[in-house]
Design a protein around this motif. Structure first.
Motif: not given
Length: 99
Positions: A67-68, A90, A92
């Motif tokens: 997800k990240s 966070n 990407p």
């Protein structure tokens, strides 16, 4: 005194507890930099005694379901306990590096 740094790249993977890919093989995520080779110290240029900037970093395709990314810059030689210089989160899942 030779300073060493530890850069840790952590995967946040949905519904997975390992980095086993769909083919069943364990493939660790490899973090590289054009500024220094694996196992070498980060050059002084990337410290407070140099330009005080981060080295460029890159990594390969992450496991399915990523997800990240979280990137932690840890300095185990800073004192009696490791010193965390920075944390980036966070990032990407589509990213393959940081300039």
């Amino acid at each position: 005194m030779k300073k060493t740094f530890l850069i840790i790249l952590i995967l946040i993977i949905s519904a997975c507890t390992s980095n086993t890919q769909s083919n069943g093989a364990n493939t660790p995520l490899k973090l590289t930099s054009p500024a220094f080779a694996d196992g070498e110290s980060i050059p002084v240029d990337y410290s407070c005694n140099g330009t005080n900037t981060n080295p460029a970093l890159s990594w390969a395709e992450p496991p399915a379901g990523t997800k990240s990314f979280v990137l932690i810059m840890d300095d185990p030689d800073a004192s009696s306990t490791p010193w965390v210089h920075w944390v980036i989160f966070n990032i990407p899942a589509s990213a393959r590096g940081l300039d």
